[in-house]
Scaffold this motif. Structure first.
Motif, PDB file in Angstrom:
ATOM      1  N   GLY A  46       3.947   3.072  -5.135  1.00  0.00           N
ATOM      2  CA  GLY A  46       3.245   3.943  -6.065  1.00  0.00           C
ATOM      3  C   GLY A  46       3.930   3.949  -7.414  1.00  0.00           C
ATOM      4  N   ASP A  47       3.599   4.931  -8.234  1.00  0.00           N
ATOM      5  CA  ASP A  47       4.235   5.057  -9.544  1.00  0.00           C
ATOM      6  C   ASP A  47       5.748   5.129  -9.377  1.00  0.00           C
ATOM      7  OD1 ASP A  47       1.818   5.078 -10.840  1.00  0.00           O
ATOM      8  OD2 ASP A  47       1.636   7.259 -10.807  1.00  0.00           O
ATOM      9  N   ILE A  89      -2.942  -4.892  -4.456  1.00  0.00           N
ATOM     10  CA  ILE A  89      -2.815  -3.571  -3.833  1.00  0.00           C
ATOM     11  C   ILE A  89      -1.733  -2.755  -4.531  1.00  0.00           C
ATOM     12  CG2 ILE A  89      -2.115  -2.366  -1.720  1.00  0.00           C
ATOM     13  CD1 ILE A  89      -3.366  -4.759  -0.167  1.00  0.00           C
ATOM     14  N   ALA A  90      -0.579  -3.376  -4.752  1.00  0.00           N
ATOM     15  CA  ALA A  90       0.528  -2.664  -5.394  1.00  0.00           C
ATOM     16  C   ALA A  90       0.152  -2.210  -6.796  1.00  0.00           C
ATOM     17  CB  ALA A  90       1.766  -3.565  -5.439  1.00  0.00           C
ATOM     18  N   ARG A  91      -0.544  -3.081  -7.524  1.00  0.00           N
ATOM     19  CA  ARG A  91      -0.923  -2.710  -8.887  1.00  0.00           C
ATOM     20  C   ARG A  91      -1.913  -1.550  -8.884  1.00  0.00           C
ATOM     21  NH1 ARG A  91      -2.039  -6.931 -13.814  1.00  0.00           N
ATOM     22  NH2 ARG A  91      -2.288  -5.357 -15.438  1.00  0.00           N
ATOM     23  N   ARG A  92      -2.871  -1.562  -7.935  1.00  0.00           N
ATOM     24  CA  ARG A  92      -3.813  -0.452  -7.837  1.00  0.00           C
ATOM     25  C   ARG A  92      -3.109   0.858  -7.500  1.00  0.00           C
ATOM     26  NH1 ARG A  92      -7.367  -4.097  -5.046  1.00  0.00           N
ATOM     27  NH2 ARG A  92      -6.740  -3.164  -3.055  1.00  0.00           N
ATOM     28  N   ARG A  93      -2.023   0.760  -6.756  1.00  0.00           N
ATOM     29  CA  ARG A  93      -1.284   1.963  -6.377  1.00  0.00           C
ATOM     30  C   ARG A  93      -0.375   2.462  -7.487  1.00  0.00           C
ATOM     31  NH1 ARG A  93      -3.003   4.935  -2.589  1.00  0.00           N
ATOM     32  NH2 ARG A  93      -0.886   5.636  -2.120  1.00  0.00           N
ATOM     33  N   GLY A  94      -0.289   1.707  -8.569  1.00  0.00           N
ATOM     34  CA  GLY A  94       0.509   2.141  -9.715  1.00  0.00           C
ATOM     35  C   GLY A  94       1.881   1.525  -9.809  1.00  0.00           C
ATOM     36  N   GLY A 118       0.799  -1.217   0.000  1.00  0.00           N
ATOM     37  CA  GLY A 118       0.000   0.000   0.000  1.00  0.00           C
ATOM     38  C   GLY A 118       0.828   1.262   0.000  1.00  0.00           C
ATOM     39  N   MET A 119       2.106   1.166   0.397  1.00  0.00           N
ATOM     40  CA  MET A 119       2.994   2.327   0.401  1.00  0.00           C
ATOM     41  C   MET A 119       3.680   2.532  -0.941  1.00  0.00           C
ATOM     42  SD  MET A 119       2.647   3.567   3.395  1.00  0.00           S
ATOM     43  CE  MET A 119       4.028   4.695   3.533  1.00  0.00           C
TER      44      MET A 119
END
Length: 294
Positions: free
Chosen positions: A177-178, A200-205, A174-175
């Protein structure tokens, strides 16, 4: 039907339908579970329908799930399946040496012949470009490999971390991102914790790289799937073989990343290694001097 069902399953893989292949992957990775589980539990673990489990049983020569489970239990009890060879309880130490080494050699040969170089190159590019890399895996197999992967990347001056606890994996994912990357490692590809973290990681970019087998939920979740040869899946009696296969691919990945690094980064890594070796030498000299004192 073969007396030993395990080689029969591996031999049938090219002819199986996609859903049946998922069942095969789950069975080969979790044989003790498969020998005892209900049809609903098998279907849920493989991510397929119950009829797909029934069709898989028939495809490998069993008339029913009950017959399949009996035959699988018999295969596990009759001998310890170890890759392409079978270790018998009557084998002595000399036979074990040869069979274990033959099994490892066969597995690594399978990796060499069947790993996708394009996927390896894509994974190296994603890691090289990442701001930070989070490596995750569960248990004493994939969890240890995740730790090793992070150490190899740290030696290349890449901000890498590793987590084998499910809650920490989700938090770390969750931490991200792109510009970040997640390296998710799971032989079965069915770990709820690892798969949740990948989503989760994929949703965060973040860019998700999966080291798993073909046809697994984790492999479908990743943008870059690094697939282990399915025919060399580990059994509960030979976890070391699967771990060596995973580590071999991690080594390939780390070297591919190193080849993409700038000379200044490689020189920094060389200096860090030299400092570590100098510290070890100083410690050894101190210990030798201390032991020589009267």
């Amino acid at each position: 039907m073969s007396d030993n069902l395990i080689p029969a399953i591996r031999g049938a893989l090219p002819e199986l339908r996609p859903a049946e292949r998922k069942v095969a992957a789950m069975v080969l990775a979790e044989m003790d579970f498969a020998a005892c589980a209900s049809i609903s539990a098998l279907a849920a673990r493989a991510g397929v329908s119950e009829p797909s489990v029934t069709r898989f049983c028939r495809a490998v020569g069993c008339g029913s799930l009950r017959q399949f489970k009996l035959q699988l239990a018999h295969s596990l009890a009759a001998g310890v399946p170890y890759q392409a060879v079978t270790i018998d309880k009557r084998d002595g130490a000399a036979a074990l040496v040869h069979k274990v080494c033959d099994g490892i050699a066969a597995a690594l040969e399978d990796v060499r012949e069947r790993i996708d170089p394009a996927a390896l190159d894509d994974a190296a590019a994603a890691i090289s470009a990442a701001r930070r890399v989070c490596c995750i895996g569960m248990g004493s197999g994939s969890g240890v490999v995740a730790q090793e992967a992070s150490l190899r990347l740290l030696r290349l001056d890449i901000a890498a971390s590793a987590h084998s606890d499910g809650q920490l994996q989700r938090l770390a994912a969750g931490m991200l991102g792109d510009g970040d990357a997640l390296l998710a490692i799971s032989l079965s590809g069915c770990s709820a914790e690892v798969n949740d973290s990948a989503r989760i990681a994929r949703r965060r970019g973040a860019r998700v790289i999966a080291l798993t087998q073909p046809g697994t939920p984790l492999g479908r979740e990743a943008q870059v799937p690094l697939l282990l040869p399915l025919s060399s899946a580990s059994t509960p009696y030979s976890p070391g073989v699967a771990q060596l296969m995973q580590l071999a691919i991690v080594d390939m990945l780390a070297i591919a990343v190193a080849l993409r690094q700038q000379p200044a980064v490689l020189e920094k890594a060389r200096r860090a290694k030299a400092e570590a070796e100098r510290s070890r030498s100083a410690g050894a000299a101190f210990a030798a001097a201390a032991s020589a004192r009267p």
